[in-house]
Design a protein around this motif. Sequence first.
Motif, PDB file in Angstrom:
ATOM      1  N   TYR A   1       0.890  -1.258   0.064  1.00  0.00           N
ATOM      2  CA  TYR A   1      -0.041  -0.015   0.043  1.00  0.00           C
ATOM      3  C   TYR A   1       0.822   1.387   0.011  1.00  0.00           C
ATOM      4  O   TYR A   1       0.664   2.289  -0.618  1.00  0.00           O
ATOM      5  CB  TYR A   1      -0.920  -0.277   1.159  1.00  0.00           C
ATOM      6  CG  TYR A   1      -1.784   1.417   1.437  1.00  0.00           C
ATOM      7  CD1 TYR A   1      -3.014   1.411   0.632  1.00  0.00           C
ATOM      8  CD2 TYR A   1      -1.273   2.274   2.151  1.00  0.00           C
ATOM      9  CE1 TYR A   1      -3.506   2.685   0.859  1.00  0.00           C
ATOM     10  CE2 TYR A   1      -2.019   3.508   2.376  1.00  0.00           C
ATOM     11  CZ  TYR A   1      -2.958   3.515   1.547  1.00  0.00           C
ATOM     12  OH  TYR A   1      -3.745   4.876   1.866  1.00  0.00           O
ATOM     13  N   VAL A   2       1.977   1.440   0.783  1.00  0.00           N
ATOM     14  CA  VAL A   2       2.839   2.257   0.774  1.00  0.00           C
ATOM     15  C   VAL A   2       3.512   2.672  -0.437  1.00  0.00           C
ATOM     16  O   VAL A   2       3.547   3.851  -0.848  1.00  0.00           O
ATOM     17  CB  VAL A   2       3.894   2.302   2.182  1.00  0.00           C
ATOM     18  CG1 VAL A   2       4.729   3.385   2.122  1.00  0.00           C
ATOM     19  CG2 VAL A   2       2.985   2.373   3.398  1.00  0.00           C
ATOM     20  N   VAL A   3       3.854   1.586  -1.181  1.00  0.00           N
ATOM     21  CA  VAL A   3       4.473   1.758  -2.427  1.00  0.00           C
ATOM     22  C   VAL A   3       3.823   2.190  -3.396  1.00  0.00           C
ATOM     23  O   VAL A   3       4.230   3.058  -3.910  1.00  0.00           O
ATOM     24  CB  VAL A   3       5.078   0.265  -2.663  1.00  0.00           C
ATOM     25  CG1 VAL A   3       5.567   0.382  -4.227  1.00  0.00           C
ATOM     26  CG2 VAL A   3       6.304  -0.070  -1.878  1.00  0.00           C
ATOM     27  N   LEU A   4       2.329   1.684  -3.443  1.00  0.00           N
ATOM     28  CA  LEU A   4       1.576   2.273  -4.428  1.00  0.00           C
ATOM     29  C   LEU A   4       1.242   3.699  -4.295  1.00  0.00           C
ATOM     30  O   LEU A   4       0.913   4.563  -5.276  1.00  0.00           O
ATOM     31  CB  LEU A   4       0.272   1.400  -4.407  1.00  0.00           C
ATOM     32  CG  LEU A   4       0.538  -0.132  -5.007  1.00  0.00           C
ATOM     33  CD1 LEU A   4      -0.779  -0.847  -4.875  1.00  0.00           C
ATOM     34  CD2 LEU A   4       0.926  -0.134  -6.439  1.00  0.00           C
ATOM     35  N   LYS A   5       0.852   4.024  -2.887  1.00  0.00           N
ATOM     36  CA  LYS A   5       0.719   5.492  -2.752  1.00  0.00           C
ATOM     37  C   LYS A   5       1.729   6.447  -3.183  1.00  0.00           C
ATOM     38  O   LYS A   5       1.376   7.277  -3.663  1.00  0.00           O
ATOM     39  CB  LYS A   5       0.077   5.835  -1.243  1.00  0.00           C
ATOM     40  CG  LYS A   5      -1.196   5.517  -0.788  1.00  0.00           C
ATOM     41  CD  LYS A   5      -1.871   6.236  -1.666  1.00  0.00           C
ATOM     42  CE  LYS A   5      -3.439   6.398  -0.931  1.00  0.00           C
ATOM     43  NZ  LYS A   5      -4.385   7.029  -1.737  1.00  0.00           N
ATOM     44  N   ALA A   6       2.998   5.972  -2.901  1.00  0.00           N
ATOM     45  CA  ALA A   6       4.007   6.903  -3.259  1.00  0.00           C
ATOM     46  C   ALA A   6       4.167   7.140  -4.966  1.00  0.00           C
ATOM     47  O   ALA A   6       4.395   8.079  -5.474  1.00  0.00           O
ATOM     48  CB  ALA A   6       5.537   6.200  -2.669  1.00  0.00           C
ATOM     49  N   ALA A   7       3.893   5.758  -5.552  1.00  0.00           N
ATOM     50  CA  ALA A   7       3.765   5.977  -6.797  1.00  0.00           C
ATOM     51  C   ALA A   7       2.880   6.739  -7.617  1.00  0.00           C
ATOM     52  O   ALA A   7       2.895   7.278  -8.558  1.00  0.00           O
ATOM     53  CB  ALA A   7       3.707   4.417  -7.776  1.00  0.00           C
TER      54      ALA A   7
END
Length: 179
Positions: free
Chosen positions: A30-36
Amino acid sequence: MHHSNQRHKLLITLTTILTGAICLAGVGIYVVLKAAENPIKSEISTSETSTIPTDTAPVETSVTSSSEGSTSATVVIPKVDTPKNFGGVNWQGRNFQTMNLSKAQLGGANLSRGNLSGVDLSGANLGGANLTQANLVNANLSGADLRGANLGGANLKGANLSGALLDGANTTGAIMLQR
């Protein structure tokens, strides 16, 4: 019965551990997708009055508001011996009047609704550039590469197009009267 009770406790413990690991992995994804999802913006807003490094883009020197709420800006490109590469920049609605952009590398640039009246663009690379509704009155486009450029609705009255490459350019609705 004793062994069955131990197995049951072991299964509950393993299930708890695996559930926790899956939850942590989910949070990480989730954190990686939000950053992208929120990439760093590279466009320059016309409502800002900031200095742009001269090795990547020009310096915006003034911003004025019109009665319709839109903005226009004068852009200054430092004079250099070798042509600068401004390919792909977003200079929509900017004022380039009286500038010398001969041999400039503007391939893929967004110059839509820009004021390029009287601008020297001789030998410039404007391949794939967006020049929709741009004001190119009396502009010098001799020898310019306009292949694949979008000139839809652009005003080219009095523009010098001698030797310009227009293969694949969109000229729908463009005003193209000879000098």
